[in-house]
Design a protein around this motif. Structure first.
Motif, PDB file in Angstrom:
ATOM      1  N   PRO A 125      -6.628  -4.848   6.835  1.00 20.08           N
ATOM      2  CA  PRO A 125      -6.019  -4.922   5.497  1.00 20.08           C
ATOM      3  C   PRO A 125      -5.956  -3.585   4.762  1.00 20.08           C
ATOM      4  N   HIS A 126      -6.746  -2.611   5.204  1.00 23.64           N
ATOM      5  CA  HIS A 126      -6.751  -1.298   4.545  1.00 23.64           C
ATOM      6  C   HIS A 126      -5.660  -0.369   5.088  1.00 23.64           C
ATOM      7  N   ILE A 127      -4.893  -0.840   6.063  1.00 23.52           N
ATOM      8  CA  ILE A 127      -3.823  -0.029   6.646  1.00 23.52           C
ATOM      9  C   ILE A 127      -2.519  -0.278   5.889  1.00 23.52           C
ATOM     10  N   HIS A 128      -1.864   0.781   5.476  1.00 23.74           N
ATOM     11  CA  HIS A 128      -0.589   0.689   4.760  1.00 23.74           C
ATOM     12  C   HIS A 128       0.447   1.516   5.528  1.00 23.74           C
ATOM     13  N   TRP A 129       1.293   0.822   6.265  1.00 18.27           N
ATOM     14  CA  TRP A 129       2.222   1.498   7.163  1.00 18.27           C
ATOM     15  C   TRP A 129       3.182   2.427   6.435  1.00 18.27           C
ATOM     16  N   SER A 130       3.581   2.064   5.235  1.00 19.56           N
ATOM     17  CA  SER A 130       4.529   2.909   4.498  1.00 19.56           C
ATOM     18  C   SER A 130       3.952   4.300   4.260  1.00 19.56           C
ATOM     19  N   ALA A 131       2.667   4.364   3.926  1.00 18.85           N
ATOM     20  CA  ALA A 131       2.020   5.654   3.698  1.00 18.85           C
ATOM     21  C   ALA A 131       1.888   6.428   5.001  1.00 18.85           C
ATOM     22  N   VAL A 132       1.546   5.718   6.066  1.00 23.02           N
ATOM     23  CA  VAL A 132       1.375   6.370   7.372  1.00 23.02           C
ATOM     24  C   VAL A 132       2.708   6.935   7.861  1.00 23.02           C
ATOM     25  N   ALA A 133       3.765   6.144   7.778  1.00 24.32           N
ATOM     26  CA  ALA A 133       5.074   6.554   8.296  1.00 24.32           C
ATOM     27  C   ALA A 133       5.709   7.683   7.498  1.00 24.32           C
ATOM     28  N   SER A 134       5.292   7.859   6.265  1.00 24.66           N
ATOM     29  CA  SER A 134       5.914   8.881   5.413  1.00 24.66           C
ATOM     30  C   SER A 134       5.283  10.262   5.557  1.00 24.66           C
ATOM     31  N   MET A 135       4.267  10.383   6.405  1.00 25.97           N
ATOM     32  CA  MET A 135       3.614  11.691   6.563  1.00 25.97           C
ATOM     33  C   MET A 135       4.574  12.669   7.206  1.00 25.97           C
TER      34      MET A 135
ATOM     35  N   LEU B  51      -4.404   5.528  11.566  1.00 23.12           N
ATOM     36  CA  LEU B  51      -3.833   4.545  10.649  1.00 23.12           C
ATOM     37  C   LEU B  51      -4.657   4.440   9.369  1.00 23.12           C
ATOM     38  N   LEU B  52      -5.982   4.429   9.509  1.00 21.64           N
ATOM     39  CA  LEU B  52      -6.849   4.332   8.331  1.00 21.64           C
ATOM     40  C   LEU B  52      -6.755   5.588   7.467  1.00 21.64           C
ATOM     41  N   ALA B  53      -6.863   6.758   8.120  1.00 20.10           N
ATOM     42  CA  ALA B  53      -6.841   8.014   7.366  1.00 20.10           C
ATOM     43  C   ALA B  53      -5.478   8.257   6.737  1.00 20.10           C
ATOM     44  N   GLY B  54      -4.407   7.883   7.450  1.00 20.01           N
ATOM     45  CA  GLY B  54      -3.067   8.079   6.914  1.00 20.01           C
ATOM     46  C   GLY B  54      -2.711   7.114   5.802  1.00 20.01           C
ATOM     47  N   SER B  55      -3.466   6.022   5.691  1.00 15.21           N
ATOM     48  CA  SER B  55      -3.181   5.008   4.675  1.00 15.21           C
ATOM     49  C   SER B  55      -3.843   5.291   3.339  1.00 15.21           C
ATOM     50  N   ASP B  56      -4.924   6.068   3.351  1.00 12.82           N
ATOM     51  CA  ASP B  56      -5.723   6.241   2.137  1.00 12.82           C
ATOM     52  C   ASP B  56      -6.230   7.682   2.074  1.00 12.82           C
ATOM     53  N   GLU B  57      -5.832   8.408   1.055  1.00 11.07           N
ATOM     54  CA  GLU B  57      -6.256   9.801   0.922  1.00 11.07           C
ATOM     55  C   GLU B  57      -7.768   9.920   0.768  1.00 11.07           C
ATOM     56  N   ASP B  58      -8.386   8.937   0.139  1.00 16.49           N
ATOM     57  CA  ASP B  58      -9.832   8.969  -0.044  1.00 16.49           C
ATOM     58  C   ASP B  58     -10.547   8.835   1.296  1.00 16.49           C
ATOM     59  N   VAL B  59     -10.057   7.925   2.133  1.00 13.74           N
ATOM     60  CA  VAL B  59     -10.618   7.764   3.479  1.00 13.74           C
ATOM     61  C   VAL B  59     -10.384   9.036   4.283  1.00 13.74           C
ATOM     62  N   MET B  60      -9.196   9.600   4.179  1.00 14.53           N
ATOM     63  CA  MET B  60      -8.845  10.840   4.866  1.00 14.53           C
ATOM     64  C   MET B  60      -9.817  11.964   4.506  1.00 14.53           C
ATOM     65  N   ALA B  61     -10.193  12.038   3.242  1.00 15.78           N
ATOM     66  CA  ALA B  61     -11.051  13.121   2.778  1.00 15.78           C
ATOM     67  C   ALA B  61     -12.502  12.932   3.188  1.00 15.78           C
ATOM     68  N   LYS B  62     -12.932  11.682   3.346  1.00 19.75           N
ATOM     69  CA  LYS B  62     -14.357  11.428   3.549  1.00 19.75           C
ATOM     70  C   LYS B  62     -14.765  11.085   4.978  1.00 19.75           C
ATOM     71  N   ILE B  63     -13.863  10.454   5.741  1.00 21.56           N
ATOM     72  CA  ILE B  63     -14.280   9.918   7.038  1.00 21.56           C
ATOM     73  C   ILE B  63     -14.695  11.001   8.022  1.00 21.56           C
ATOM     74  N   GLY B  64     -14.109  12.197   7.914  1.00 21.57           N
ATOM     75  CA  GLY B  64     -14.473  13.264   8.825  1.00 21.57           C
ATOM     76  C   GLY B  64     -15.906  13.713   8.648  1.00 21.57           C
ATOM     77  N   ASP B  65     -16.370  13.833   7.388  1.00 25.70           N
ATOM     78  CA  ASP B  65     -17.721  14.304   7.109  1.00 25.70           C
ATOM     79  C   ASP B  65     -18.751  13.172   7.149  1.00 25.70           C
ATOM     80  N   ASP B  66     -18.347  11.957   6.800  1.00 25.63           N
ATOM     81  CA  ASP B  66     -19.280  10.840   6.736  1.00 25.63           C
ATOM     82  C   ASP B  66     -18.600   9.573   7.260  1.00 25.63           C
ATOM     83  N   PRO B  67     -18.387   9.496   8.592  1.00 27.79           N
ATOM     84  CA  PRO B  67     -17.661   8.353   9.144  1.00 27.79           C
ATOM     85  C   PRO B  67     -18.343   7.020   8.885  1.00 27.79           C
ATOM     86  N   VAL B  68     -19.680   6.968   9.019  1.00 31.81           N
ATOM     87  CA  VAL B  68     -20.379   5.711   8.804  1.00 31.81           C
ATOM     88  C   VAL B  68     -20.294   5.292   7.350  1.00 31.81           C
ATOM     89  N   GLY B  69     -20.590   6.221   6.436  1.00 30.00           N
ATOM     90  CA  GLY B  69     -20.536   5.901   5.016  1.00 30.00           C
ATOM     91  C   GLY B  69     -19.158   5.460   4.580  1.00 30.00           C
TER      92      GLY B  69
END
Length: 512
Positions: free
Chosen positions: A206-216, A280-298
């Protein structure tokens, strides 16, 4: 053809020593040649250790890393699939040596570097393995603290101490028990962790938004090369120095193609899916994109329902531990190949103790460690890539199996030192370091890298008031890793062919 009986064990007073049988609890076989009667493994069994060690949910964080190069989703998918599959296929090529020689990777590498000359890449390999596996153990401990805090359970020093001791104990125990126990454990973990990982992916859809991913927007070819090298280094090339350790129990009659295929499938199946899902997750949400690399579990914890956190924690820890077990087992074999005369279980215990000490230091005492640590490991990646190119060319050129006794005798057909291979490793590493840059601000000791970028007009060093950086389309592409691999392969293929043919005199040519 030379005898297939095991050669003398280094440091042993006997001419041969029977290895522990396949059903023994503790594997006593060290770096000696595996007896023919014990080579009963089947190619498909290679799937278990490779899959279990690479199914970690941390693979999703690479989605953010890849997109960080400024490329589109579809470009990133190409980079992920090609980089992961090709890098594990390279592991498969080196795994062929394990099937042909029935010895650990760093012992078989003596045919290319000489019995004593092999100690140079052997030391680099040992440092790399210890480093990466310590990093996995640290990640498992910190993941425990993150999940427990999110659940409102006990946190702080007590949790960290218990997690460190339990995780280190599991890694050390499994590594000491050895190959057969590890294979049984990994076959179970593969199904359990694989199934739970699929569940977590379903829960985060549910956190995946294809429109955001496809527009990169699309990025440059140079950016794709940089992302490709990063993916190859983070996946297959990170395991390549231990690839033959898991194929040495394979029958000599097993086809090379089967060895390559099962290594590639086992290693790449999970990462390909996980990285694409991470894209898909990182491309859908800028917040996830910014944080998942440094703190994937969190970051992933914030996407899951509360009830799923404990299963998620178990899977995250077990997959990290699986990778660490494989690495510590192999680093123990590498330690023996350097001339340390202790039993294999003791070597695994020594490396496990180093891993434990390193984990304790980072978790409890180090204020500024992760950046310098990762920079150090990336630096070692250049000579490892060079070594891989040399050994792959050596394996593909040989038309006979290895002379088992000569692998342990500096006066034998492989000699004490191979000047061509050693010079190739040194020269290509120097060139490679000149084409990679230090990407960690807290690792200034590695700022010497990248010295060939400006002379070759591939990048410009900018000493800006708010922080120095490299500018240019190729600056962060890490061409040095790829160049070290390819250049070493070509040099070995051209300049060592005659020497390899001389080494094969008197050996029976393989039928397969």
């Amino acid at each position: 053809m030379s005898s297939t009986a095991p050669p003398p064990v280094e440091g042993s007073s006997t001419t041969s020593r029977p290895s522990a049988g396949p059903r023994a609890l503790v594997e006593t076989t060290g770096i000696e040649i595996i007896a023919e009667a014990e080579r009963t493994a089947k190619p498909h069994q290679l799937f278990w250790p490779w899959f279990a060690a690479n199914v970690s949910v941390f693979g999703m964080s690479y989605g953010a890393y890849v997109l960080g190069f400024g490329i589109s989703f579809w470009q990133a998918v190409v980079v992920a699939v090609v980089g992961i599959v090709v890098s594990f296929a390279l592991c498969g090529l080196i795994a062929i040596a394990g099937k042909r020689g029935s010895a650990p990777t760093m012992v078989l590498s003596r045919a290319a570097f000489g019995v004593h000359g092999q100690k140079l890449p052997g030391i680099i390999s040992w440092l790399t393995s210890i480093g990466w596996e310590t990093s996995l153990a640290i990640s498992a401990v910190l993941a425990t603290a993150t999940v427990f805090q999110a659940l409102g359970l006990a946190s702080g020093t007590t949790v960290l101490v218990i997690a460190t001791l339990v995780i280190a104990a599991i890694i050390v125990t499994a590594s000491v028990l050895g190959y057969h126990t590890i294979m049984r454990i990994q076959s179970v973990l593969t199904w359990a962790t694989g199934a739970m990982t699929v569940l977590f992916m379903i829960l985060t859809i549910p956190h995946i938004h294809w429109s955001a991913v496809a527009s990169m927007p699309s990025g440059s070819p140079q950016a794709m090369v940089g992302a490709l090298v990063m993916v190859m280094t983070g996946f297959g090339l990170g395991w390549i120095n231990i690839a033959a350790d898991w194929s040495r129990y394979q029958r000599r009659s097993t086809s090379d193609g089967a060895i390559i295929a099962w290594n590639t499938i086992g290693g790449s199946a999970a990462p390909v899916v996980l990285v694409i899902f991470g894209l898909l997750l990182a491309g859908s949400d800028e917040d996830v994109m910014a944080k998942i690399g440094d703190d994937p579990v969190g970051t992933l914890v914030t996407l899951l329902p509360l009830w799923a956190l404990i299963p998620f924690w178990l899977v995250a820890v077990l997959t990290l531990v699986s990778g660490a077990v494989n690495g510590i087992y192999s680093s123990g074999l590498t330690l023996l190949s350097l001339g340390i005369r202790i039993p294999r279980p003791a070597a695994a215990f020594v490396d496990g103790a180093i891993l434990t000490a390193g984990t304790i230091w980072v978790v409890f005492f180090a204020d500024d460690f992760i950046g310098p640590f990762q920079s150090f490991l990336v630096t070692l990646g250049v000579p490892i890539a060079s070594w891989a190119g040399i050994l792959i060319a050596d394996v593909l050129t040989r038309r006979t199996d290895y002379d088992a006794e000569a692998l342990f005798d500096p006066r034998g057909r492989y000699g004490a030192f191979d000047g061509t291979s050693i010079a190739t490793l040194l020269v290509t590493s120097v060139i490679g370091w000149g084409l990679v840059v230090n990407q960690y601000s807290d690792a200034s000791f590695n700022d010497w890298q990248g010295y060939l970028l400006e002379p070759l007009t591939l990048g410009t060093y900018v000493d800006a008031p708010d922080g120095a950086y490299w500018d240019g389309p190729w600056a962060y592409s890490n061409l040095g890793v790829l160049l070290a691999l390819v250049l070493s392969f070509v040099i070995t293929l051209v300049f060592r062919r005659a020497r390899i043919r001389r080494q094969e005199i008197g050996l029976e040519r393989r039928v397969r």
